[in-house]
Design an enzyme around this catalytic site. Sequence first.
Site, PDB file in Angstrom:
ATOM      1  CG  ASP A  14       4.253   3.065  -0.358  1.00 42.46           C
ATOM      2  OD1 ASP A  14       5.077   3.226   0.567  1.00 42.46           O
ATOM      3  OD2 ASP A  14       3.855   1.934  -0.715  1.00 42.46           O
ATOM      4  CB  SER A  15       5.672   6.369   4.022  1.00 46.53           C
ATOM      5  OG  SER A  15       6.732   7.080   3.398  1.00 46.53           O
ATOM      6  CD  GLU A  28       9.679  -1.388   6.377  1.00 46.09           C
ATOM      7  OE1 GLU A  28       8.920  -0.767   7.138  1.00 46.09           O
ATOM      8  OE2 GLU A  28       9.602  -1.305   5.132  1.00 46.09           O
TER       9      GLU A  28
END
Length: 268
Positions: A41-42, A178
Amino acid sequence: MRANDIRAKAGEEPVTMLTAYDAPTATVVEEAGVDIALVGDSVGNLRLGHDSTLPVTVEEIASRTAAVARATADVFVLADMPFLSYGADEAEAIQNCGRMVKEAGADGVKLESGPHTVDLTRRLTQLGIPVQAHLGLTPQRENETGLFRQGTDEESATEIVELAQAHEEAGAFSLVLEHVPANLGAAVTDALDIPTIGIGAGPDCDGQVLTVDEVIGLSEDVAPFSKRFGDVREEMASAIEGYVDAVEDGTFPADEHSYVEDELDDLY
């Protein structure tokens, strides 16, 4: 490449994962030997002009996933489920995730995870949809947590370890960590039998993931935990400037870029 192939790499060999948002990039990613192509979705902030990932739609991820799947044969294609495509209603979430596999050709889906995704992970796995969990910094929650390092105190670090174990038990085949401390990345890796894939989580994870734009040097900025391995942006600028100059000075198109049809000579 299948989910079981990725799972089997834990503790044995590094897992490589890279984003891909279109067919040409996916082809190069596969040819380079990357294990997982993440249709992230980046794409929202890297390719679609948004300030964050939040505006990305199911349709946009499905379209990009289909392009990547059509262009590849061996790489594991992973669809990154966008904000509010899951988490509110289980039936709708299953439908959205199933669409990525059934219609777009994904091999699995990635969920930015929390307590609310454990049961969904279990149900999706039961239905035959491989799930990659994602803990630590989860950008879809940026309005709540900000884009800052997560798991920096004992309470939050313990929660991440426990959530990682819960998602493994629910059937996740791998886990992205992350922007967490390296020693927490190592602790989660030790606590799991499925591979951990780090992005800013230290060298002890079972694999690593970055955005392709940062790796090839297409994006202007690079996260502090990332690295440029090329400078495609400079090459693009040079090529485009060369094209503009050639058109303006009349050297393009040259004779070799055109052809003449003899039957049309009477028109001139």
